[in-house]
Design a protein around this motif. Sequence first.
Motif, PDB file in Angstrom:
ATOM      1  N   SER A   1       0.807  -1.219   0.000  1.00  0.00           N
ATOM      2  CA  SER A   1       0.000   0.000   0.000  1.00  0.00           C
ATOM      3  C   SER A   1       0.840   1.269   0.000  1.00  0.00           C
ATOM      4  O   SER A   1       0.317   2.371  -0.131  1.00  0.00           O
TER       5      SER A   1
ATOM      6  N   GLU B   1       3.059   4.246  -1.257  1.00  0.00           N
ATOM      7  CA  GLU B   1       3.389   4.973  -2.477  1.00  0.00           C
ATOM      8  C   GLU B   1       4.630   5.844  -2.292  1.00  0.00           C
ATOM      9  O   GLU B   1       5.477   5.948  -3.165  1.00  0.00           O
ATOM     10  N   ARG B   2       4.737   6.474  -1.152  1.00  0.00           N
ATOM     11  CA  ARG B   2       5.879   7.333  -0.864  1.00  0.00           C
ATOM     12  C   ARG B   2       6.414   7.010   0.531  1.00  0.00           C
ATOM     13  O   ARG B   2       5.657   6.612   1.424  1.00  0.00           O
TER      14      ARG B   2
ATOM     15  N   SER C   1       9.675   8.215  -4.021  1.00  0.00           N
ATOM     16  CA  SER C   1       8.593   7.431  -4.572  1.00  0.00           C
ATOM     17  C   SER C   1       8.962   5.965  -4.485  1.00  0.00           C
ATOM     18  O   SER C   1      10.061   5.575  -4.890  1.00  0.00           O
ATOM     19  N   TRP C   2       8.069   5.161  -3.954  1.00  0.00           N
ATOM     20  CA  TRP C   2       8.404   3.754  -3.729  1.00  0.00           C
ATOM     21  C   TRP C   2       8.486   2.976  -5.044  1.00  0.00           C
ATOM     22  O   TRP C   2       9.258   2.031  -5.167  1.00  0.00           O
ATOM     23  N   SER C   3       7.720   3.394  -6.035  1.00  0.00           N
ATOM     24  CA  SER C   3       7.711   2.667  -7.306  1.00  0.00           C
ATOM     25  C   SER C   3       8.710   3.227  -8.297  1.00  0.00           C
ATOM     26  O   SER C   3       9.520   2.486  -8.858  1.00  0.00           O
TER      27      SER C   3
ATOM     28  N   ASN D   1      13.557  -2.003  -2.794  1.00  0.00           N
ATOM     29  CA  ASN D   1      12.218  -2.577  -2.726  1.00  0.00           C
ATOM     30  C   ASN D   1      12.238  -4.042  -2.299  1.00  0.00           C
ATOM     31  O   ASN D   1      11.348  -4.499  -1.589  1.00  0.00           O
TER      32      ASN D   1
ATOM     33  N   SER E   1       3.555   6.777   3.253  1.00  0.00           N
ATOM     34  CA  SER E   1       2.281   7.332   2.824  1.00  0.00           C
ATOM     35  C   SER E   1       1.638   6.442   1.782  1.00  0.00           C
ATOM     36  O   SER E   1       2.335   5.876   0.928  1.00  0.00           O
ATOM     37  N   ARG E   2       0.307   6.366   1.826  1.00  0.00           N
ATOM     38  CA  ARG E   2      -0.428   5.611   0.811  1.00  0.00           C
ATOM     39  C   ARG E   2      -0.692   6.488  -0.412  1.00  0.00           C
ATOM     40  O   ARG E   2      -1.197   5.996  -1.421  1.00  0.00           O
ATOM     41  N   TRP E   3      -0.298   7.744  -0.324  1.00  0.00           N
ATOM     42  CA  TRP E   3      -0.577   8.670  -1.422  1.00  0.00           C
ATOM     43  C   TRP E   3       0.707   9.361  -1.860  1.00  0.00           C
ATOM     44  O   TRP E   3       1.791   8.959  -1.466  1.00  0.00           O
ATOM     45  N   TYR E   4       0.551  10.394  -2.700  1.00  0.00           N
ATOM     46  CA  TYR E   4       1.729  11.064  -3.270  1.00  0.00           C
ATOM     47  C   TYR E   4       2.207  12.177  -2.340  1.00  0.00           C
ATOM     48  O   TYR E   4       2.267  13.341  -2.716  1.00  0.00           O
TER      49      TYR E   4
END
Length: 123
Positions: A30, A32-33, A52-54, A74, A99-102
């Motif tokens: 879950s 993202e950041r 950014s995790w991705s 990762n 964070s689950r968001w940006y």
Amino acid sequence: QVRLVESGGGLVQAGGSLRLSCTASGRTFSIERMGWFRQGPGKEREFVAAISWSGGSTYYADSVKGRFTISRDNAKNTMYLQMNSLKPEDTAVYYCAASRWYARASPDDYNYWGQGTQVTVSS
């Protein structure tokens, strides 16, 4: 839920280096950041860096740009903060956040926090 555990803090002389690590467990899919924040004595919590995790995009506070490097692995669910040319004003408790968001610089945008690790830079 996501659990974050920091490590790597300590005492270092001005001009020295330290590397902080933050390992995530639980619902890591879950995320993202991830970011690093710090809180010095008598100060508010401030943004240090985020990643950014991705995609690996990185963001830095002006006060650490050129001295600190944020990175992530990762496969190990681990984020790092390489801190070089440390100054006494870098002394603080450093917190890892996810964070689950940006999210970027606002601590309000982060959902999960680690317990913090102390970094002390002597002059």
